[in-house]
Design an enzyme around this catalytic site. Structure first.
Site, PDB file in Angstrom:
ATOM      1  N   ARG A  95      13.658  -3.285  -8.075  1.00 62.42           N
ATOM      2  CA  ARG A  95      12.214  -3.017  -8.048  1.00 62.42           C
ATOM      3  C   ARG A  95      11.839  -1.895  -9.018  1.00 62.42           C
ATOM      4  O   ARG A  95      10.842  -1.985  -9.726  1.00 62.42           O
ATOM      5  CB  ARG A  95      11.768  -2.624  -6.622  1.00 62.42           C
ATOM      6  CG  ARG A  95      11.814  -3.800  -5.666  1.00 62.42           C
ATOM      7  CD  ARG A  95      11.374  -3.396  -4.268  1.00 62.42           C
ATOM      8  NE  ARG A  95       9.927  -3.230  -4.162  1.00 62.42           N
ATOM      9  CZ  ARG A  95       9.327  -2.822  -3.065  1.00 62.42           C
ATOM     10  NH1 ARG A  95      10.013  -2.526  -1.983  1.00 62.42           N
ATOM     11  NH2 ARG A  95       8.012  -2.691  -3.026  1.00 62.42           N
ATOM     12  N   GLN A 126      -0.870   3.133   0.400  1.00 59.07           N
ATOM     13  CA  GLN A 126       0.217   2.421   1.077  1.00 59.07           C
ATOM     14  C   GLN A 126       1.258   1.987   0.045  1.00 59.07           C
ATOM     15  O   GLN A 126       2.281   1.416   0.398  1.00 59.07           O
ATOM     16  CB  GLN A 126      -0.345   1.178   1.783  1.00 59.07           C
ATOM     17  CG  GLN A 126      -1.348   1.507   2.862  1.00 59.07           C
ATOM     18  CD  GLN A 126      -2.146   0.258   3.261  1.00 59.07           C
ATOM     19  OE1 GLN A 126      -1.719  -0.519   4.098  1.00 59.07           O
ATOM     20  NE2 GLN A 126      -3.286   0.054   2.657  1.00 59.07           N
ATOM     21  N   ASP A 129       4.795   2.309  -5.456  1.00 61.23           N
ATOM     22  CA  ASP A 129       5.132   2.094  -6.866  1.00 61.23           C
ATOM     23  C   ASP A 129       4.979   3.313  -7.758  1.00 61.23           C
ATOM     24  O   ASP A 129       5.402   3.302  -8.919  1.00 61.23           O
ATOM     25  CB  ASP A 129       4.312   0.910  -7.434  1.00 61.23           C
ATOM     26  CG  ASP A 129       2.790   1.095  -7.275  1.00 61.23           C
ATOM     27  OD1 ASP A 129       2.313   2.246  -7.289  1.00 61.23           O
ATOM     28  OD2 ASP A 129       2.100   0.061  -7.134  1.00 61.23           O
ATOM     29  N   HIS A 144       3.642   5.201   2.868  1.00 65.00           N
ATOM     30  CA  HIS A 144       4.858   4.386   2.957  1.00 65.00           C
ATOM     31  C   HIS A 144       5.959   4.870   2.028  1.00 65.00           C
ATOM     32  O   HIS A 144       6.906   4.137   1.745  1.00 65.00           O
ATOM     33  CB  HIS A 144       4.511   2.906   2.689  1.00 65.00           C
ATOM     34  CG  HIS A 144       3.604   2.312   3.724  1.00 65.00           C
ATOM     35  ND1 HIS A 144       2.898   1.147   3.551  1.00 65.00           N
ATOM     36  CD2 HIS A 144       3.295   2.738   4.983  1.00 65.00           C
ATOM     37  CE1 HIS A 144       2.186   0.869   4.639  1.00 65.00           C
ATOM     38  NE2 HIS A 144       2.397   1.833   5.523  1.00 65.00           N
ATOM     39  N   CYS A 152      18.264  11.829   1.887  1.00 64.37           N
ATOM     40  CA  CYS A 152      19.553  11.854   2.592  1.00 64.37           C
ATOM     41  C   CYS A 152      19.357  11.385   4.038  1.00 64.37           C
ATOM     42  O   CYS A 152      18.424  11.833   4.721  1.00 64.37           O
ATOM     43  CB  CYS A 152      20.111  13.279   2.570  1.00 64.37           C
ATOM     44  SG  CYS A 152      21.642  13.415   3.526  1.00 64.37           S
ATOM     45  N   CYS A 173      24.275  12.590  -1.270  1.00 65.13           N
ATOM     46  CA  CYS A 173      23.475  13.822  -1.202  1.00 65.13           C
ATOM     47  C   CYS A 173      24.248  14.991  -1.808  1.00 65.13           C
ATOM     48  O   CYS A 173      25.402  15.231  -1.439  1.00 65.13           O
ATOM     49  CB  CYS A 173      23.142  14.112   0.262  1.00 65.13           C
ATOM     50  SG  CYS A 173      22.257  15.649   0.509  1.00 65.13           S
ATOM     51  N   CYS A 176      24.771  17.722   1.430  1.00 60.32           N
ATOM     52  CA  CYS A 176      25.711  17.562   2.547  1.00 60.32           C
ATOM     53  C   CYS A 176      26.738  16.455   2.301  1.00 60.32           C
ATOM     54  O   CYS A 176      27.648  16.273   3.119  1.00 60.32           O
ATOM     55  CB  CYS A 176      24.949  17.291   3.836  1.00 60.32           C
ATOM     56  SG  CYS A 176      24.251  15.638   3.913  1.00 60.32           S
ATOM     57  N   GLY A 213      -8.265  -2.654  -2.407  1.00 59.89           N
ATOM     58  CA  GLY A 213      -7.089  -3.503  -2.605  1.00 59.89           C
ATOM     59  C   GLY A 213      -6.105  -3.532  -1.453  1.00 59.89           C
ATOM     60  O   GLY A 213      -4.904  -3.605  -1.677  1.00 59.89           O
ATOM     61  N   THR A 214      -6.618  -3.479  -0.234  1.00 60.81           N
ATOM     62  CA  THR A 214      -5.719  -3.634   0.912  1.00 60.81           C
ATOM     63  C   THR A 214      -6.237  -4.747   1.822  1.00 60.81           C
ATOM     64  O   THR A 214      -7.449  -4.874   2.028  1.00 60.81           O
ATOM     65  CB  THR A 214      -5.527  -2.324   1.709  1.00 60.81           C
ATOM     66  OG1 THR A 214      -4.729  -2.612   2.866  1.00 60.81           O
ATOM     67  CG2 THR A 214      -6.826  -1.668   2.137  1.00 60.81           C
TER      68      THR A 214
HETATM   69  P1  OAD Z   1      -1.525  -6.866   0.835  1.00 62.56           P
HETATM   70  O1  OAD Z   1      -0.662  -7.654  -0.093  1.00 62.56           O
HETATM   71  O2  OAD Z   1      -1.462  -7.198   2.288  1.00 62.56           O
HETATM   72  O3  OAD Z   1      -3.048  -7.051   0.399  1.00 62.56           O
HETATM   73  C1  OAD Z   1      -3.432  -6.957  -0.939  1.00 62.56           C
HETATM   74  C2  OAD Z   1      -4.942  -6.977  -0.986  1.00 62.56           C
HETATM   75  O4  OAD Z   1      -5.334  -6.739  -2.341  1.00 62.56           O
HETATM   76  C3  OAD Z   1      -5.583  -8.323  -0.576  1.00 62.56           C
HETATM   77  O5  OAD Z   1      -6.643  -8.066   0.337  1.00 62.56           O
HETATM   78  C4  OAD Z   1      -6.116  -8.886  -1.903  1.00 62.56           C
HETATM   79  O6  OAD Z   1      -7.321  -9.641  -1.720  1.00 62.56           O
HETATM   80  C5  OAD Z   1      -6.396  -7.601  -2.673  1.00 62.56           C
HETATM   81  N1  OAD Z   1      -6.387  -7.737  -4.144  1.00 62.56           N
HETATM   82  C6  OAD Z   1      -5.698  -8.591  -4.915  1.00 62.56           C
HETATM   83  N2  OAD Z   1      -5.947  -8.360  -6.212  1.00 62.56           N
HETATM   84  C7  OAD Z   1      -6.823  -7.315  -6.270  1.00 62.56           C
HETATM   85  C8  OAD Z   1      -7.466  -6.593  -7.322  1.00 62.56           C
HETATM   86  N3  OAD Z   1      -7.248  -6.879  -8.590  1.00 62.56           N
HETATM   87  N4  OAD Z   1      -8.274  -5.569  -6.987  1.00 62.56           N
HETATM   88  C9  OAD Z   1      -8.500  -5.255  -5.681  1.00 62.56           C
HETATM   89  N5  OAD Z   1      -7.931  -5.894  -4.651  1.00 62.56           N
HETATM   90  C10 OAD Z   1      -7.102  -6.908  -4.938  1.00 62.56           C
HETATM   91  O7  OAD Z   1      -1.212  -5.346   0.543  1.00 62.56           O
HETATM   92  P2  OAD Z   1      -1.431  -4.064   1.467  1.00 62.56           P
HETATM   93  O8  OAD Z   1      -2.718  -4.158   2.221  1.00 62.56           O
HETATM   94  O9  OAD Z   1      -1.193  -2.898   0.621  1.00 62.56           O
HETATM   95  O10 OAD Z   1       4.087  -2.024   3.921  1.00 62.56           O
HETATM   96  O11 OAD Z   1      -0.233  -4.219   2.486  1.00 62.56           O
HETATM   97  C11 OAD Z   1      -0.046  -3.179   3.409  1.00 62.56           C
HETATM   98  C12 OAD Z   1       1.404  -2.997   3.696  1.00 62.56           C
HETATM   99  O12 OAD Z   1       1.956  -4.247   4.095  1.00 62.56           O
HETATM  100  C13 OAD Z   1       2.255  -2.611   2.520  1.00 62.56           C
HETATM  101  O13 OAD Z   1       2.192  -1.235   2.195  1.00 62.56           O
HETATM  102  C14 OAD Z   1       3.624  -3.010   2.973  1.00 62.56           C
HETATM  103  C15 OAD Z   1       3.341  -4.313   3.686  1.00 62.56           C
HETATM  104  O14 OAD Z   1       4.044  -4.526   4.833  1.00 62.56           O
HETATM  105  C16 OAD Z   1       5.387  -1.656   3.867  1.00 62.56           C
HETATM  106  O15 OAD Z   1       6.165  -2.106   3.055  1.00 62.56           O
HETATM  107  C17 OAD Z   1       5.765  -0.651   4.893  1.00 62.56           C
END
Ligand code: OAD
Length: 265
Positions: A95, A126, A129, A144, A152, A173, A176, A213-214
């Protein structure tokens, strides 16, 4: 809406009409005036903010990410860490290798610029990257964690993997001598101590909150805009798709973050 944004952006670049008219075609008059007077702003971001940089989102698109035959939520889980730490490192090395070639986009840049514009700007992400930091954001709560840090398993010492990258095996680490793990919240794990509490405090105290974007289905992150709204903040969602949070937002700007955020003023 996307067409409207493209037209507004063209107009902005070619000055076909005044800046203010362009800005208000993206944000309502209410948002325009709140943006002008806000003192404390909170921005919550998810994977969508990095989509235009080439980072795949978790949900949407109908596909499940698979690494060497293992679904994403299996290889990225706390259970896999216990069972096979070298495999987890191999996946995270991959990644980081992908991310190393990607750059922040206009959405990251705009949010970073807002730190100079508002008296207080808290960015809660969240994403793991590191693109917000690369864009110049400083006041960032990483709910996250980050793929760019190792931690560690015993003494919690951290190593910056941008400075001393790790390519093979399990890093050890310096303090330790025990194994290190990616400093990322894996499926089935708790958030870093204090991170959500700090984010919730900022949410309760902000005047303006952007949710960018969530998919807003992962808690407790998704409760941050709810806390802001309940405390009286004006809440704005930026996303091409509706989410479960859309109905509690004061305003929904539908479209890609890299197109919309630079036009909010
Ligand atoms: P998701 O993949 O669940 O959601 C991504 C969101 O971004 C969706 O609602 C899309 O519609 C939107 N989207 C796509 N392209 C976009 C753009 N160009 N501009 C704005 N929005 C856009 O991602 P997260 O909500 O971040 O946790 O997911 C939350 C968590 O779920 C992550 O942090 C991860 C996962 O489990 C862990 O890994 C602990």
């Amino acid at each position: 809406m996307i067409r409207e944004i493209a037209a507004a952006r063209r107009a902005l670049l070619t000055s076909e009409f005044p800046m203010q008219a362009t800005a208000t075609s993206i944000a309502s008059d209410e948002l325009h005036s709140r943006f002008a007077s806000a003192q404390s702003v909170l921005v919550l971001t998810g994977a969508g903010v990095s989509a235009e940089s080439g980072v795949p989102t978790f949900r949407g698109g109908g596909k499940t990410a698979v690494w060497k035959g293992m679904p994403f939520d299996v290889i990225s889980s706390g259970a896999m860490l216990e069972r096979n730490l070298p495999a987890v490192w191999e996946w995270f090395n991959y990644r980081r290798g992908v991310l190393r070639n990607l750059a922040p986009n206009a959405a990251h840049d705009t949010i970073a610029g807002w730190e100079n514009r508002f008296e207080r700007l808290t960015l809660v992400t969240q994403n793991v990257d590191g693109l917000h930091h690369l864009a110049g954001s400083r006041n960032v709560i990483e709910l996250h964690g980050s793929v760019w840090r190792a931690r560690c398993v015993t003494c919690d010492a951290r190593t910056n993997l941008r400075e001393s990258d790790h390519q093979e095996g399990v890093p050890v680490c310096f303090g330790c001598g025990d194994s290190m793990r990616p400093d990322v919240v894996l499926f089935g794990e708790m958030l870093p101590p204090g991170a959500f509490e700090r984010a919730a405090m900022e949410a309760a105290a902000c005047d303006l909150c952007f949710v960018v974007g969530t998919s807003a289905v992962v808690y407790p992150a998704a409760s941050i805009p709810e806390i802001a709204r309940a405390a009286g903040a004006y809440v704005v969602e930026v996303n091409p798709e509706p989410t479960p949070l859309s109905r509690i937002c004061n305003e929904v700007l539908s479209g890609p973050a890299g197109e919309i955020l630079p036009l909010i003023d």
